[in-house]
Design an enzyme around this catalytic site. Structure first.
Site, mmCIF file in Angstrom:
data_model
loop_
_atom_site.group_PDB
_atom_site.id
_atom_site.type_symbol
_atom_site.label_atom_id
_atom_site.label_comp_id
_atom_site.label_asym_id
_atom_site.label_seq_id
_atom_site.Cartn_x
_atom_site.Cartn_y
_atom_site.Cartn_z
ATOM 1 N N HIS A 295 15.329 -16.848 26.839
ATOM 2 C CA HIS A 295 15.893 -17.695 25.786
ATOM 3 C C HIS A 295 15.800 -16.944 24.152
ATOM 4 O O HIS A 295 16.139 -16.818 23.644
ATOM 5 C CB HIS A 295 13.967 -18.447 25.334
ATOM 6 C CG HIS A 295 14.010 -19.472 24.242
ATOM 7 N ND1 HIS A 295 15.629 -20.762 24.702
ATOM 8 C CD2 HIS A 295 13.029 -19.922 23.679
ATOM 9 C CE1 HIS A 295 14.963 -21.668 23.659
ATOM 10 N NE2 HIS A 295 13.916 -21.052 22.901
ATOM 11 N N SER B 257 16.835 -22.492 19.428
ATOM 12 C CA SER B 257 15.858 -23.484 20.347
ATOM 13 C C SER B 257 15.674 -24.521 18.983
ATOM 14 O O SER B 257 16.755 -25.277 19.390
ATOM 15 C CB SER B 257 14.293 -22.606 20.038
ATOM 16 O OG SER B 257 13.456 -23.154 20.792
ATOM 17 N N ASP C 47 17.937 -18.404 30.729
ATOM 18 C CA ASP C 47 16.767 -19.846 29.806
ATOM 19 C C ASP C 47 16.079 -20.939 30.517
ATOM 20 O O ASP C 47 18.013 -21.430 30.443
ATOM 21 C CB ASP C 47 17.422 -19.828 28.313
ATOM 22 C CG ASP C 47 16.930 -20.395 27.600
ATOM 23 O OD1 ASP C 47 15.400 -20.505 27.447
ATOM 24 O OD2 ASP C 47 17.090 -20.474 26.058
#
Length: 721
Positions: free
Chosen positions: A696, A578, A664
């Site tokens: 994600h 991320s 995602d």
């Protein structure tokens, strides 16, 4: 002896059930190794939901087991006495049975079961006998909460929603196309074609329950809120007459750019609803959807009393005089400080009782006296227990190198979950004292103790270093099992996501520091600029400055670690997901040949593209200040876009692995693919791992195993071979 879910009796019982697969606990001895492996991680039981009985003598809780072979999970319920002793398995079917609670004054346990393919509400005796189906709804029951007097129950069910994505043409049932009219048409990992709504139903004398009344009937909103909200966002008043619930009453573009959710009070008798956060007659000011909310009127002092940010998870005091909830001050800022707000229902006065705690309230509960609240929050890389009174006097009650994950009142004690970098979640009984010294902590469950006894873990040590601007920064150093200080080890810099998530004592089944250490690596995990637990100033220094001081902090942490005699500075790797993945991409162009390998999972690569790629527009607005097409963009916005990782690929010189989930929708697939393609166009060794069916995170067992094998295969190739 290690308790085992799958027994001969269970096999015999399910042999007659077609396609019935029970996934159960694996005996740790069958793993055949003392070193942590991906298979060992996936074999561990995962404790989640729990509920103490009204008399405080029992706890019912949920455990999930995973089968790599079957590529799926199985969730069961246990009961355990708070005096300790062995846990007893309550649910023996092949169905997933979850979300336990106590009803009828503790005489029975309610739970959700997917028996027959539909999630419905059931009940049973505390010994698991006399199972009864309480609902037969045409929709899945996704969550529930009984009223204190047992006469009513809240259900969460999802209803079709077509305000943003138009309904399909009836004569084209096989058409896969979607006609979309506005934002927010997809969220996290799904297209928004339904909304969760809370329903209130009566419970009759025979404990059978109808479909109930939709308390958001005709409203195009969701409650609980996606993507992470559950029944904790709704709560009953002690007299069972009112429901406090969380809702962001916005749609389309207004929803996409705002974090302004409120707490509403629904009267079950009259059917009326009142907003507890906003004053009567409140009118929202106009906003520019292409700019940060930070400098707009909506976050000015004029609206300071209107609770403009996230307000979530309401809970009534036992005496019914107050409602408490977690509250963020500013609209558009999803990582604002979570304060504990108390509303006096009689006077309408709001007060904030954790102002002396310069970090977040992560979970809380009322004490039975209605004058004290217990809460958990992160400080200096650990999540501990605190209490506050109605006047805001905060006292710390624990000081452990662990993370508490939840807190529930249980008579005069607390039921809490706890984990660390060396142990997954277990349940604990905490007896609060007046201070740290007088608070007692007793472990209740031992779900994975047998694994821990047979696996060798590395030590976890705190290390403080001076940043380039003269401040103190905490890093966690995780050492390999059987550590030899006379050897030199390849070392990994771990880059945290968020960007404002703590590097606390977390336990992950994928980004697991102990499995990295077991593979012969030292891990350096810094609490760089932008992380909670070190004060609000430290937290907020990252917004608008993604490539500034926080990146200097990363390099400070790894350079400081290289002064340790056992860190091999010629075999350094850098990994993250991320925002951590973004950090990897940026450091790849700015590391001055420190690192020999990079791994980025779901990281942002092109920030101009990311601005319109992500489904949560408030995030880009707050972090970047401006849309990239704004001619009057701020200096911070220009600096952000000018320093996007994709603009420094000409400086990349190190092998890189890019991992991306195609579901995602927070950080889209093109980010990972673009980074990989750029590396290969430059002739840099690179590898791409794509998961078409993951978001994600990586949630499926076989994908999880593949992730670990690829992760360590890449590191070993460049740092060991």
């Amino acid at each position: 002896m290690i308790k085992t879910l799958i027994t001969a009796a269970l096999f015999a019982m399910t042999a007659t059930t077609a396609n019935a697969d029970i996934i159960g606990k694996v005996d740790a001895k069958t793993l055949g190794t003392k070193v942590m492996t991906p298979e060992a991680l996936w074999a561990m039981g995962r404790i989640s939901a729990s509920a103490p009985s009204p008399d405080g003598k029992w706890v019912v809780y949920q455990v999930g087991y995973y089968s790599v072979k079957e590529n799926k999970s199985h969730h069961v319920l246990y009961i355990i006495s708070t005096d300790g002793g062995n846990a007893t398995l309550l649910t023996l079917s092949a169905d997933n049975e979850t979300d336990p609670s106590w009803i009828e004054g503790g005489k029975r346990i309610a739970f959700l079961s997917n028996n027959g393919g539909s999630s419905q509400l059931w009940s049973m005796n505390p010994d698991g006998t006399d199972r009864k189906k309480l609902t037969n709804d045409k929709l899945d029951i996704e969550g529930y909460k009984f009223s204190p007097d047992g006469s009513k129950v809240i259900f969460v069910k999802s209803l079709p929603y077509n305000d943003i994505i138009q309904p399909k043409h009836k004569d084209l049932p096989k058409a896969s196309g979607m006609v979309i009219d506005d934002l927010n048409y997809r969220h996290w990992d799904h297209y928004v074609t339904s909304n969760a709504h809370p329903f209130v139903a009566d419970v009759n004398a025979r404990q059978t329950i109808g479909e109930g009344k939709d308390i958001l009937e005709g409203e195009p909103y969701e409650c609980p809120m996606a993507p992470f909200g559950g029944v904790e966002q709704l709560n009953w008043s002690p007299d069972s007459k009112s429901i406090a619930y969380t809702c962001r009453k916005k749609t389309g573009r207004d929803y996409a750019i705002s974090t302004d959710s409120d707490i509403y009070l629904y009267d079950t008798t009259t059917g009326t609803t009142k907003n507890l956060c906003k004053s009567a007659g409140f009118k929202q000011p106009e906003v520019d959807a292409t700019k940060t909310m930070a400098t707009q009127e909506i976050n000015s002092e004029k609206y300071a009393d209107e609770n403009m940010g996230y307000d979530t998870n309401p809970a009534f005091s036992p005496n019914g005089k107050y409602v408490a909830w977690q509250s963020m001050a500013r609209d558009g800022y999803e990582s604002d400080r979570n304060r504990l707000c108390i509303l006096d229902l009689a006077t309408g006065k709001k007060s904030y009782v954790t102002e002396s705690f310069d970090s977040n309230v992560d979970d809380f509960c009322w004490n039975t006296d209605s004058r004290t609240l217990y809460y958990i929050g992160v400080w200096h890389g650990c999540v501990n227990l605190y209490k506050t009174d109605l006047n805001g006097k905060v006292v710390q009650l624990t000081d452990d190198k662990m993370d508490f994950g939840s807190v529930k009142m249980m008579k005069s004690k607390l039921l809490m979950s706890r984990h660390s970098m060396s142990q997954g979640d277990e349940l604990y009984i905490v007896t609060p004292g007046k201070n740290i010294k007088s608070t007692a902590i007793c472990q209740l469950t031992h779900e994975n103790t047998d694994f821990y006894k047979q696996l060798e873990f590395g030590e976890v040590e705190p290390r403080w270093s001076k940043t380039t601007d003269g401040k103190d920064m905490l890093s966690w150093i995780i050492l390999p099992p059987n550590f030899d200080p006379n050897k030199k080890y390849p070392t990994l810099l771990f880059c945290e996501g968020g960007p404002q998530s703590p590097v606390s004592q977390f336990w992950s089944y994928r980004w697991n520091f102990q499995i990295m250490a077991a593979n012969g690596y030292i891990i350096v995990a810094p609490n760089r600029r932008g992380l909670p637990g070190f004060g609000q100033e430290w937290l907020e220094e990252i917004s608008g400055d993604w490539t500034g001081q926080c990146m200097k902090d990363y390099l400070t942490a790894i350079d400081d670690a290289c002064t340790l005699p056992y860190v091999d500075k010629d075999r350094l790797g850098c990994v993250g997901a991320s925002f951590g993945g973004f950090s990897v991409y940026w450091l790849a162009g700015h590391h001055d040949k420190r690192f020999k390998a990079f791994i980025s999972h779901d990281g942002a690569f092109n920030l101009e593209s990311m601005y319109t790629d992500t489904e949560e527009a408030w995030f880009s607005n707050w972090e970047y200040d401006d849309a990239p097409w704004n001619r009057d963009m701020t200096a911070r916005a220009k600096r952000t876009y000018d320093n996007s990782p994709h603009k420094f690929v000409d400086k990349w010189d190190t092998p890189i692995l890019c991992i991306q989930g195609e579901m995602d929708y927070r950080i889209n697939t093109n980010q990972g693919l673009g980074a990989f393609n750029a590396a290969r166009m430059r002739g840099i060794p690179a590898q791409l791992l794509v998961f078409p069916d993951e978001n994600h995170w990586v949630l499926k067992p076989q994908n999880g195993i593949l992730w670990q094998r690829t992760f360590f295969g890449w590191l070993n190739k460049w740092l060991k071979d």
